[in-house]
Motif scaffolding. Structure first.
Motif, mmCIF file in Angstrom:
data_model
loop_
_atom_site.group_PDB
_atom_site.id
_atom_site.type_symbol
_atom_site.label_atom_id
_atom_site.label_comp_id
_atom_site.label_asym_id
_atom_site.label_seq_id
_atom_site.Cartn_x
_atom_site.Cartn_y
_atom_site.Cartn_z
ATOM 1 N N THR A 41 0.812 -1.215 0.000
ATOM 2 C CA THR A 41 0.000 0.000 0.000
ATOM 3 C C THR A 41 0.848 1.269 0.000
ATOM 4 N N LEU A 42 1.863 1.302 0.864
ATOM 5 C CA LEU A 42 2.623 2.543 1.060
ATOM 6 C C LEU A 42 3.834 2.681 0.138
ATOM 7 N N VAL A 43 4.329 1.558 -0.372
ATOM 8 C CA VAL A 43 5.569 1.611 -1.154
ATOM 9 C C VAL A 43 5.361 1.193 -2.606
ATOM 10 N N ALA A 44 4.721 0.060 -2.808
ATOM 11 C CA ALA A 44 4.586 -0.493 -4.160
ATOM 12 C C ALA A 44 3.344 0.060 -4.833
ATOM 13 N N ALA A 45 2.288 -0.760 -4.945
ATOM 14 C CA ALA A 45 1.026 -0.352 -5.584
ATOM 15 C C ALA A 45 1.327 0.472 -6.846
ATOM 16 N N GLY A 46 0.676 1.605 -6.990
ATOM 17 C CA GLY A 46 0.912 2.436 -8.178
ATOM 18 C C GLY A 46 1.535 3.768 -7.839
ATOM 19 N N ASN A 47 2.292 3.834 -6.731
ATOM 20 C CA ASN A 47 2.856 5.107 -6.277
ATOM 21 C C ASN A 47 3.882 5.683 -7.244
#
Length: 400
Positions: A41-47
């Motif tokens: 959620t905080l690092v990977a995903a689509g950031n």
């Protein structure tokens, strides 16, 4: 509150090895789920963070995840290494809150997607929201955990209670969990509050500490000063059985408390009597200690069946035995009220009550305290601690 580290080990070596393997597997699986979800959620995903930022954050998360089970075993193993326990417990609280809000953030992510917000903006908004909520809850939860517990007052009508005992005040402490964070001042503050409550009976329903008597001596010392006009009584919780149960039983007696090790006493006032009984925790039978097990029959042996019964039992789950033996009121702790939401829902899969007063059968009532202290993570989120004043009322004494 029950956690994987609370498994009571039995003397045979093969069984200890088996439990150690199972415990390690549970901790590892939990670490993968909790840390993996929050990392995504905080690092990977689509950031779409810049590559150096992504690599640094990933390495930090990986080291955090790998160190967690090691610290947990070192901190809550036989040696009770306090520094490791503090680091592991704090990590557990932080990652649990991050995990919870990472899962809930899927709703926000979906709403933003429906609204046409694309990545990386969508994922970065989710990241900021999760991080801010987690930070606020952790700061607030820490303040709630370390403060001296609030007083919670509850009237309990006990139909068989004689008029001479109407208004009897039972002050309930439970789950103090004196532990790796030195809370001697907190312990003194709790007893100072207790001594303002004009208690007839002060009861402690177990989980005094995590660690041996010698390790937690200063934190437990204020218990000696708790005042009650009729009795100070104590029963073991599950944590005593891997923190030196016999030592704690003997120490409580040395501090002037009655240890209700499957036995009862009778208190009297105004010509009426009340049986105050106690049973060992339900995990006691697996501890290997001779004579330690929850035994309602032994606790009430020789008791006058016409008298009302107040029973101390650490876990609400023990209410079945109370109903079977005609107990009027069982007082318990153990659940911590869930301690950190939404752990509340997991607790309810094992216990019949999370907190408060409930009825079981025709006669028996159960009061479950949210606990006076905290176990492990130094946070309480939507589950405030309590010092409970139970005022027992005879039937017809309360206004309609």
């Amino acid at each position: 509150m029950t956690t994987p580290s609370e498994a009571v080990e039995t003397p045979p070596r093969p069984r200890r090895s088996s439990r150690a393997v199972i415990f390690s597997l549970i901790i590892t699986a939990a670490a993968l789920l909790l840390f993996g979800t929050s990392w995504w959620t905080l690092v990977a995903a689509g950031n779409d963070w810049p590559a150096p930022v992504f690599v640094v954050l990933t390495v930090v998360w990986a080291l955090w995840a790998v160190s967690f089970p090691i610290l947990m075993v070192r901190g809550h193993g036989g040696g009770h290494r306090d520094g490791a326990a503090i680091a592991a417990d704090t990590s557990l609280g932080v990652v649990w809150v991050l995990f919870t809000w990472s899962v809930l953030s899927l709703l926000l992510r979906a709403a933003l997607a429906i609204g046409g917000v694309a990545d990386p903006v969508r994922s970065r908004v989710v990241t900021v929201v999760v991080a801010v909520i987690a930070l606020v809850l952790l700061l607030w939860g820490y303040a709630e955990a370390i403060r001296v517990s609030r007083v919670r007052s509850v009237d309990v009508v006990v139909p068989r209670l004689g008029p001479g005992l109407d208004g009897l005040r039972v002050v309930l402490l439970t789950d103090t969990h004196y532990g790796p964070i030195n809370r001697t001042r907190w312990s003194r503050g709790v007893i100072d509050v207790v001594n303002t409550l004009d208690a007839d009976v002060v009861a402690h329903t177990g989980d005094i500490a995590d660690g041996s008597v010698q390790q937690r001596l200063s934190q437990a010392a204020p218990l000696a000063d708790a005042r009650a006009s009729l009795a100070r009584v104590y029963v073991t919780g599950n944590h005593e059985y891997f923190s030196g149960a016999l030592g704690w039983v003997e120490h409580m007696e040395a501090l002037g408390w009655e240890t209700l090790h499957n036995r009862h006493i009778v208190v009297s006032r105004g010509g009426d009597q009340l049986i105050v009984a106690g049973v060992d925790d339900r995990t006691a039978g697996g501890s290997g200690l001779p004579g330690h097990q929850a035994d309602h029959t032994a606790a009430l042996a020789g008791a006058d069946p016409a008298l009302p019964i107040l029973l101390l039992a650490h876990q609400p789950q023990m209410i079945g035995g109370a109903v079977e033996h005609g107990v009027d009121l069982q007082i318990s702790g153990h659940t911590h009220g869930g301690q950190i939401w939404p752990f509340h829902y997991l607790v309810r899969t094992d216990q019949p009550s999370l907190q408060g007063l409930t009825r079981h059968g025709e006669r028996t009532q159960l009061y479950t305290s949210r606990g006076t202290g905290f176990w492990g993570p130094p946070f309480r989120v939507f589950a405030p601690s309590e010092i409970t004043v139970l005022t027992l009322r005879s039937e017809g004494s309360l206004p309609t």
